[in-house]
Enzyme design. Sequence first.
Site, PDB file in Angstrom:
ATOM      1  N   ASP A  30       0.889  -1.186  -0.054  1.00 54.36           N
ATOM      2  CA  ASP A  30      -0.046  -0.194   0.080  1.00 54.36           C
ATOM      3  C   ASP A  30       0.798   1.387   0.143  1.00 54.36           C
ATOM      4  O   ASP A  30       0.551   2.277  -0.542  1.00 54.36           O
ATOM      5  CB  ASP A  30      -0.802  -0.038   1.262  1.00 54.36           C
ATOM      6  CG  ASP A  30      -1.842  -1.169   1.084  1.00 54.36           C
ATOM      7  OD1 ASP A  30      -2.159  -1.599   0.009  1.00 54.36           O
ATOM      8  OD2 ASP A  30      -2.631  -1.404   2.096  1.00 54.36           O
ATOM      9  N   THR A  33       1.989   1.982  -3.333  1.00 51.67           N
ATOM     10  CA  THR A  33       0.833   2.466  -4.325  1.00 51.67           C
ATOM     11  C   THR A  33       0.560   3.782  -3.994  1.00 51.67           C
ATOM     12  O   THR A  33       0.479   4.642  -5.090  1.00 51.67           O
ATOM     13  CB  THR A  33      -0.582   1.751  -3.887  1.00 51.67           C
ATOM     14  OG1 THR A  33      -0.516   0.244  -3.890  1.00 51.67           O
ATOM     15  CG2 THR A  33      -1.624   2.161  -4.736  1.00 51.67           C
ATOM     16  N   ASP A  94      -5.607   4.946  -8.897  1.00 49.17           N
ATOM     17  CA  ASP A  94      -5.497   5.185 -10.180  1.00 49.17           C
ATOM     18  C   ASP A  94      -6.223   6.296 -10.883  1.00 49.17           C
ATOM     19  O   ASP A  94      -5.505   7.046 -11.907  1.00 49.17           O
ATOM     20  CB  ASP A  94      -5.806   3.672 -10.832  1.00 49.17           C
ATOM     21  CG  ASP A  94      -4.902   2.661 -10.808  1.00 49.17           C
ATOM     22  OD1 ASP A  94      -3.835   3.138 -10.526  1.00 49.17           O
ATOM     23  OD2 ASP A  94      -5.140   1.738 -11.322  1.00 49.17           O
TER      24      ASP A  94
END
Length: 211
Positions: A30, A33, A94
């Site tokens: 994470d 990310t 995203d």
Amino acid sequence: MVLGNRGRGVSSALFGPLARLLVRLKVSPDVVTFAGTLAVIAASLTLLPTAHLTVGALVLGVFVLTDSIDGIMARLVHGEEPRPYGEFLDSTLDRFSDGAIFAGLTLYFVGHTTGSTQTWGVATAVACLALGGLVSYARAKAQALGVVAKVGIAERADRLIVALAATLLVGLGLPVLVLVVALALLAAASLVTVGQRMVLVRRALVDGRTA
């Protein structure tokens, strides 16, 4: 980003060593990310609006290519079992990355073009931003209804590749019209993709059929 078996194999071969190193260093998938998203946002909103198109496209291209590292790390740590929060986080962030890229292109058109090129450039970049979000929303809403809607001619990877390739070409000296046309085609393809997913969901939920 969801990859097919072949894409996953190539990605694992390219970025597996780095992913394994990060796992050994106890870095969370994470965290990777979040870090990747912040890097894309920073590059998009500093390089593109200042007309550093070549560097911007190349830097963002690298980030797109390495987008799968967090997924590889998750599989190394958790195996193939589903990771609902990780998938949610990746998909949500995203949208931030995509928004930053097309916002950066919009700002480029505002600050470095004039006349009809500016008008159409801003319009197509904003359309790509909005319709790209609709493509993702259609898939997410279908999934919430129990339908897998991965069909379409303009998946996220396709949209980013087209946008960044056109940006790179303009940065290397081609007319700005190349980028405008590419974004217009990309917006049209995104609209078609939304339509394709709507048809698929109707077949699955109303007609009782799947594609």
